[in-house]
Design a protein around this motif. Sequence first.
Motif, PDB file in Angstrom:
ATOM      1  N   PHE A  82       0.936  -1.211  -0.048  1.00  0.00           N
ATOM      2  CA  PHE A  82       0.057  -0.150  -0.215  1.00  0.00           C
ATOM      3  C   PHE A  82       0.830   1.409   0.062  1.00  0.00           C
ATOM      4  CE2 PHE A  82      -2.726   3.279   2.203  1.00  0.00           C
ATOM      5  CZ  PHE A  82      -3.615   3.340   1.213  1.00  0.00           C
ATOM      6  N   ARG A  83       0.837   2.141  -1.083  1.00  0.00           N
ATOM      7  CA  ARG A  83       1.510   3.301  -1.237  1.00  0.00           C
ATOM      8  C   ARG A  83       3.002   3.398  -0.954  1.00  0.00           C
ATOM      9  NH1 ARG A  83      -2.929   8.090  -0.232  1.00  0.00           N
ATOM     10  NH2 ARG A  83      -1.657   8.954  -2.236  1.00  0.00           N
ATOM     11  N   PRO A  84       3.722   2.466  -1.246  1.00  0.00           N
ATOM     12  CA  PRO A  84       5.115   2.390  -0.631  1.00  0.00           C
ATOM     13  C   PRO A  84       5.960   3.614  -1.096  1.00  0.00           C
ATOM     14  CG  PRO A  84       5.048   0.896  -2.408  1.00  0.00           C
ATOM     15  CD  PRO A  84       3.362   1.430  -1.932  1.00  0.00           C
ATOM     16  N   ASP A  85       5.630   4.375  -2.124  1.00  0.00           N
ATOM     17  CA  ASP A  85       6.362   5.566  -2.913  1.00  0.00           C
ATOM     18  C   ASP A  85       6.030   6.826  -1.942  1.00  0.00           C
ATOM     19  OD1 ASP A  85       3.559   5.322  -3.759  1.00  0.00           O
ATOM     20  OD2 ASP A  85       3.713   7.004  -4.996  1.00  0.00           O
ATOM     21  N   ARG A  86       5.049   6.672  -1.200  1.00  0.00           N
ATOM     22  CA  ARG A  86       4.673   7.921  -0.251  1.00  0.00           C
ATOM     23  C   ARG A  86       5.416   7.598   0.787  1.00  0.00           C
ATOM     24  NH1 ARG A  86       4.210  11.071  -2.772  1.00  0.00           N
ATOM     25  NH2 ARG A  86       3.780  12.347  -0.875  1.00  0.00           N
ATOM     26  N   ASN A  87       5.573   6.283   1.555  1.00  0.00           N
ATOM     27  CA  ASN A  87       6.630   6.226   2.477  1.00  0.00           C
ATOM     28  C   ASN A  87       8.052   6.526   2.051  1.00  0.00           C
ATOM     29  OD1 ASN A  87       4.449   3.808   2.983  1.00  0.00           O
ATOM     30  ND2 ASN A  87       5.329   4.633   4.971  1.00  0.00           N
ATOM     31  N   SER A 265      -4.595   9.550   3.112  1.00  0.00           N
ATOM     32  CA  SER A 265      -5.430   8.542   2.086  1.00  0.00           C
ATOM     33  C   SER A 265      -7.003   8.720   2.600  1.00  0.00           C
ATOM     34  CB  SER A 265      -5.125   7.189   2.267  1.00  0.00           C
ATOM     35  OG  SER A 265      -3.691   7.100   1.752  1.00  0.00           O
ATOM     36  N   LEU A 266      -7.294   8.709   3.928  1.00  0.00           N
ATOM     37  CA  LEU A 266      -8.432   8.858   4.399  1.00  0.00           C
ATOM     38  C   LEU A 266      -9.223  10.111   3.824  1.00  0.00           C
ATOM     39  CD1 LEU A 266      -8.153   7.481   8.173  1.00  0.00           C
ATOM     40  CD2 LEU A 266      -9.358   6.577   6.078  1.00  0.00           C
ATOM     41  N   LEU A 267      -8.281  11.342   3.701  1.00  0.00           N
ATOM     42  CA  LEU A 267      -8.853  12.569   3.289  1.00  0.00           C
ATOM     43  C   LEU A 267      -9.494  12.682   2.046  1.00  0.00           C
ATOM     44  CD1 LEU A 267      -6.082  14.974   4.523  1.00  0.00           C
ATOM     45  CD2 LEU A 267      -8.542  15.371   4.915  1.00  0.00           C
ATOM     46  N   ASP A 268      -8.674  11.739   1.204  1.00  0.00           N
ATOM     47  CA  ASP A 268      -8.850  11.560  -0.296  1.00  0.00           C
ATOM     48  C   ASP A 268     -10.087  10.828  -0.525  1.00  0.00           C
ATOM     49  OD1 ASP A 268      -6.798  13.168  -1.143  1.00  0.00           O
ATOM     50  OD2 ASP A 268      -5.715  11.165  -1.596  1.00  0.00           O
ATOM     51  N   LEU A 269     -10.287   9.680   0.485  1.00  0.00           N
ATOM     52  CA  LEU A 269     -11.578   8.736   0.480  1.00  0.00           C
ATOM     53  C   LEU A 269     -12.773   9.542   0.964  1.00  0.00           C
ATOM     54  CD1 LEU A 269      -9.734   5.406   1.596  1.00  0.00           C
ATOM     55  CD2 LEU A 269     -10.476   5.892  -0.678  1.00  0.00           C
ATOM     56  N   ALA A 270     -12.662  10.249   1.976  1.00  0.00           N
ATOM     57  CA  ALA A 270     -13.723  11.081   2.584  1.00  0.00           C
ATOM     58  C   ALA A 270     -14.392  12.075   1.615  1.00  0.00           C
ATOM     59  CB  ALA A 270     -13.326  11.665   3.700  1.00  0.00           C
ATOM     60  N   ARG A 271     -13.441  12.613   0.649  1.00  0.00           N
ATOM     61  CA  ARG A 271     -13.847  13.544  -0.254  1.00  0.00           C
ATOM     62  C   ARG A 271     -14.473  12.902  -1.548  1.00  0.00           C
ATOM     63  NH1 ARG A 271      -9.051  15.872  -0.907  1.00  0.00           N
ATOM     64  NH2 ARG A 271      -8.777  14.439  -2.950  1.00  0.00           N
ATOM     65  N   ASP A 272     -13.538  11.869  -2.190  1.00  0.00           N
ATOM     66  CA  ASP A 272     -13.845  11.188  -3.292  1.00  0.00           C
ATOM     67  C   ASP A 272     -14.903  10.210  -3.264  1.00  0.00           C
ATOM     68  OD1 ASP A 272     -12.101  13.191  -4.188  1.00  0.00           O
ATOM     69  OD2 ASP A 272     -10.326  11.876  -4.322  1.00  0.00           O
ATOM     70  N   ARG A 273     -15.023   9.329  -2.161  1.00  0.00           N
ATOM     71  CA  ARG A 273     -15.690   8.289  -2.273  1.00  0.00           C
ATOM     72  C   ARG A 273     -16.784   8.458  -1.277  1.00  0.00           C
ATOM     73  NH1 ARG A 273     -12.527   3.442  -3.572  1.00  0.00           N
ATOM     74  NH2 ARG A 273     -11.380   4.036  -5.288  1.00  0.00           N
ATOM     75  N   LEU A 274     -16.667   9.388  -0.096  1.00  0.00           N
ATOM     76  CA  LEU A 274     -17.787   9.415   0.546  1.00  0.00           C
ATOM     77  C   LEU A 274     -18.701  10.636   0.531  1.00  0.00           C
ATOM     78  CD1 LEU A 274     -16.545   6.958   2.090  1.00  0.00           C
ATOM     79  CD2 LEU A 274     -16.986   8.112   4.346  1.00  0.00           C
ATOM     80  N   GLY A 275     -18.047  11.539  -0.385  1.00  0.00           N
ATOM     81  CA  GLY A 275     -18.365  12.756  -0.557  1.00  0.00           C
ATOM     82  C   GLY A 275     -18.613  13.826   0.459  1.00  0.00           C
ATOM     83  N   THR A 328     -16.803   6.568  10.511  1.00  0.00           N
ATOM     84  CA  THR A 328     -15.789   5.782  10.698  1.00  0.00           C
ATOM     85  C   THR A 328     -15.749   4.587   9.920  1.00  0.00           C
ATOM     86  OG1 THR A 328     -15.412   7.565  12.593  1.00  0.00           O
ATOM     87  CG2 THR A 328     -14.284   5.289  12.458  1.00  0.00           C
ATOM     88  N   ARG A 329     -16.860   3.826  10.300  1.00  0.00           N
ATOM     89  CA  ARG A 329     -17.014   2.509   9.670  1.00  0.00           C
ATOM     90  C   ARG A 329     -16.878   2.479   8.199  1.00  0.00           C
ATOM     91  NH1 ARG A 329     -18.162  -2.285  11.601  1.00  0.00           N
ATOM     92  NH2 ARG A 329     -18.928  -1.642  13.769  1.00  0.00           N
ATOM     93  N   ARG A 330     -17.435   3.411   7.548  1.00  0.00           N
ATOM     94  CA  ARG A 330     -17.200   3.542   6.068  1.00  0.00           C
ATOM     95  C   ARG A 330     -15.987   3.754   5.683  1.00  0.00           C
ATOM     96  NH1 ARG A 330     -21.449   7.542   3.611  1.00  0.00           N
ATOM     97  NH2 ARG A 330     -20.668   6.826   1.580  1.00  0.00           N
ATOM     98  N   LEU A 331     -15.422   4.520   6.305  1.00  0.00           N
ATOM     99  CA  LEU A 331     -13.981   5.023   6.047  1.00  0.00           C
ATOM    100  C   LEU A 331     -13.126   3.611   6.175  1.00  0.00           C
ATOM    101  CD1 LEU A 331     -13.575   8.485   7.368  1.00  0.00           C
ATOM    102  CD2 LEU A 331     -13.341   7.968   5.395  1.00  0.00           C
ATOM    103  N   TYR A 332     -13.327   2.909   7.161  1.00  0.00           N
ATOM    104  CA  TYR A 332     -12.570   1.725   7.632  1.00  0.00           C
ATOM    105  C   TYR A 332     -12.536   0.860   6.476  1.00  0.00           C
ATOM    106  CZ  TYR A 332     -10.915  -2.419  10.134  1.00  0.00           C
ATOM    107  OH  TYR A 332     -10.413  -3.434  10.256  1.00  0.00           O
ATOM    108  N   GLU A 333     -13.961   0.592   6.156  1.00  0.00           N
ATOM    109  CA  GLU A 333     -14.110  -0.473   5.169  1.00  0.00           C
ATOM    110  C   GLU A 333     -13.462  -0.405   3.733  1.00  0.00           C
ATOM    111  OE1 GLU A 333     -18.617  -0.750   5.419  1.00  0.00           O
ATOM    112  OE2 GLU A 333     -18.480  -2.013   7.058  1.00  0.00           O
ATOM    113  N   GLU A 334     -13.711   1.264   3.342  1.00  0.00           N
ATOM    114  CA  GLU A 334     -13.132   1.551   2.178  1.00  0.00           C
ATOM    115  C   GLU A 334     -11.713   1.448   2.080  1.00  0.00           C
ATOM    116  OE1 GLU A 334     -14.079   2.606  -1.660  1.00  0.00           O
ATOM    117  OE2 GLU A 334     -15.948   2.585  -0.073  1.00  0.00           O
ATOM    118  N   LEU A 335     -11.073   1.882   3.322  1.00  0.00           N
ATOM    119  CA  LEU A 335      -9.541   1.855   3.201  1.00  0.00           C
ATOM    120  C   LEU A 335      -9.152   0.459   3.180  1.00  0.00           C
ATOM    121  CD1 LEU A 335      -6.705   3.213   3.445  1.00  0.00           C
ATOM    122  CD2 LEU A 335      -7.071   3.137   6.118  1.00  0.00           C
TER     123      LEU A 335
END
Length: 353
Positions: A82-87, A265-275, A328-335
């Motif tokens: 998961f996202r090793p380039d960011r690390n 990653s959660l910031l992106d998912l909250a905006r792009d997947r959860l609206g 929180t649950r939706r974010l967890y399930e998405e991630l």
Amino acid sequence: MTLNTAASGQTANIDWANLGFSYIRTDLRFLAHWKDGEWDAGQLTADNTLHIAEGSTALHYGQQCFEGLKAYRAKDGSINLFRPDRNAARMQASCDRLLMPHVPTEMFVEACRQVVAANERFLPPYGTGGSLYLRPFLIGVGDNIGVRTAPEFIFSVFCVPVGPYFKGGLTPHNFITSTYDRAAPNGTGAAKVGGNYAASLLPGAAAKNTSVDGRHFADVIYLDPSTHSKIEEVGAANFFAITKDGSTFVTPKSPSILPSITKYSLLDLARDRLGLKVEEGEIRIDELDRYGEAGACGTAAVITPIGGIQHGDDFHVFHSETEVGPVTRRLYEELTGIQSGDREAPEGWIVKV
């Protein structure tokens, strides 16, 4: 590189269902040396003991940094990093702060791939909730005594099979604010260096040994070092909150916060997947009534829901001390769905091993 280990075809004898977050020796790790201005090619080794000079700057002056990332077994049997380039990029930023040479992104990612492939038998099976935790680190070594950057460096990556960082998985935990500071203003808070974690041992232990009205705490909440009025981090994880109307994902912004790959990653998912709306800004400790959910997030913790925060004599409950909030649950399930390959990943987030 050819991977030779007699145990490579065997399955590790591990109770996957009860896997915790502790050291388990695996077969091989990656090791590379920097000397005379360049890195060697590096290699896999079975030796889990480092041999370094007694004057190494890592030992005396804390010239070292590290990273944490995970590999996951997907349902189809493939392996996801998961996202090793960011690390790699975050380690490079830590290196800039401590005057250490960069580990090139390609070298960093390839080392991680080699370590996962060489230790595949330790990768928890799909559906167990476990993962293979990778710990890349960089230390200053060589004969030295003065306060200066090291003449040589070692870069290494090892791995450990792990379960949840906090027991119980996606279960709310309570936290308590600390009068200690995690990092100084304009210090090394944004770098992933060992000194920050050494300084956290005492307040973390104090929090875990504290009981208020029969309530116990998983770790500390660190406030900003300048005013002690705003939330910065949760132990060794980043903090986030969801506004009471469920519309906005909020996370603190400060130059002394470690930039968590999980948080962004959660910031992106909250905006792009959860609206949701997303904000990086101040979260004042005296304005927690604005938020209906809160959590700690990071590679180790993934998402740990926060039931409540003890601050002085006041205890603030978010959604519940026992139940996970819906956002929180939706974010967890998405991630976790992305990490395990069950949900489509944004471009570039998954590297196959």
